[in-house]
Design a protein around this motif. Structure first.
Motif, PDB file in Angstrom:
ATOM      1  N   THR A   1       0.823  -1.211   0.000  1.00 32.53           N
ATOM      2  CA  THR A   1       0.000   0.000   0.000  1.00 32.53           C
ATOM      3  C   THR A   1       0.859   1.264   0.000  1.00 32.53           C
ATOM      4  OG1 THR A   1      -1.723  -1.171   1.184  1.00 32.53           O
ATOM      5  CG2 THR A   1      -1.853   1.203   1.217  1.00 32.53           C
TER       6      THR A   1
ATOM      7  N   THR B   1      -2.045   0.271  -7.137  1.00 32.90           N
ATOM      8  CA  THR B   1      -1.185  -0.271  -6.083  1.00 32.90           C
ATOM      9  C   THR B   1      -1.840  -0.109  -4.716  1.00 32.90           C
ATOM     10  OG1 THR B   1       0.745   0.343  -7.396  1.00 32.90           O
ATOM     11  CG2 THR B   1       1.128  -0.197  -5.089  1.00 32.90           C
ATOM     12  N   ILE B   2      -2.376   1.059  -4.466  1.00 28.59           N
ATOM     13  CA  ILE B   2      -3.044   1.299  -3.184  1.00 28.59           C
ATOM     14  C   ILE B   2      -4.281   0.417  -3.047  1.00 28.59           C
ATOM     15  CG2 ILE B   2      -4.281   3.020  -1.809  1.00 28.59           C
ATOM     16  CD1 ILE B   2      -2.348   5.109  -3.012  1.00 28.59           C
TER      17      ILE B   2
ATOM     18  N   LEU C   1       3.964   1.579  -1.213  1.00 34.55           N
ATOM     19  CA  LEU C   1       5.050   1.602  -2.197  1.00 34.55           C
ATOM     20  C   LEU C   1       4.987   2.807  -3.128  1.00 34.55           C
ATOM     21  CD1 LEU C   1       5.464  -2.118  -3.321  1.00 34.55           C
ATOM     22  CD2 LEU C   1       7.055  -0.722  -2.026  1.00 34.55           C
ATOM     23  N   ARG C   2       3.843   3.016  -3.741  1.00 38.75           N
ATOM     24  CA  ARG C   2       3.692   4.096  -4.713  1.00 38.75           C
ATOM     25  C   ARG C   2       2.365   4.793  -4.509  1.00 38.75           C
ATOM     26  NH1 ARG C   2       4.877   0.939 -10.029  1.00 38.75           N
ATOM     27  NH2 ARG C   2       2.644   1.131 -10.095  1.00 38.75           N
ATOM     28  N   ALA C   3       2.296   6.024  -4.985  1.00 43.35           N
ATOM     29  CA  ALA C   3       1.043   6.777  -4.929  1.00 43.35           C
ATOM     30  C   ALA C   3       0.246   6.508  -6.201  1.00 43.35           C
ATOM     31  CB  ALA C   3       1.323   8.261  -4.759  1.00 43.35           C
ATOM     32  N   ASP C   4      -0.012   5.245  -6.456  1.00 47.23           N
ATOM     33  CA  ASP C   4      -0.746   4.810  -7.638  1.00 47.23           C
ATOM     34  C   ASP C   4      -2.043   4.163  -7.161  1.00 47.23           C
ATOM     35  OD1 ASP C   4      -1.336   4.024 -10.287  1.00 47.23           O
ATOM     36  OD2 ASP C   4      -0.355   2.086  -9.966  1.00 47.23           O
TER      37      ASP C   4
END
Length: 90
Positions: A18, A26-27, A20-23
């Protein structure tokens, strides 16, 4: 007990995913995994309590667990609030 540890490890892995990236994908995948593994972990915990604790004490054990879990919420809010706001320096 190994099941609890493995499920906790899977939950921690999805917590990591969750963040890892502000995508959005992915979240979303991380949040779905966290919800899944937390639900399974709570089911295993409830099963252990129902098998190991005498039936007359079930309500007390679950109530005490809920009390301890919810009592940490104000601490979490107090720690997250200062770090959650955007910094004033550009």
């Amino acid at each position: 007990m190994r099941t609890v540890l493995w499920f906790t490890l899977a939950l921690a892995a999805f917590c990591l995913v969750t963040g890892l990236r502000a995508d959005l994908v992915t979240i979303g995948a991380g949040a779905f995994g966290m919800s899944l593994w937390l639900t399974l972990l709570n089911g295993v915990y409830a099963t252990i309590v129902q098998v190991k604790v005498p039936q007359r004490f079930h309500e007390r054990v679950f109530a005490l667990n809920t009390l301890i879990a919810w009592s940490t919420l104000p601490l979490g809010f107090g720690l997250v609030a200062p770090y959650g706001r955007p910094s004033s320096t550009p």
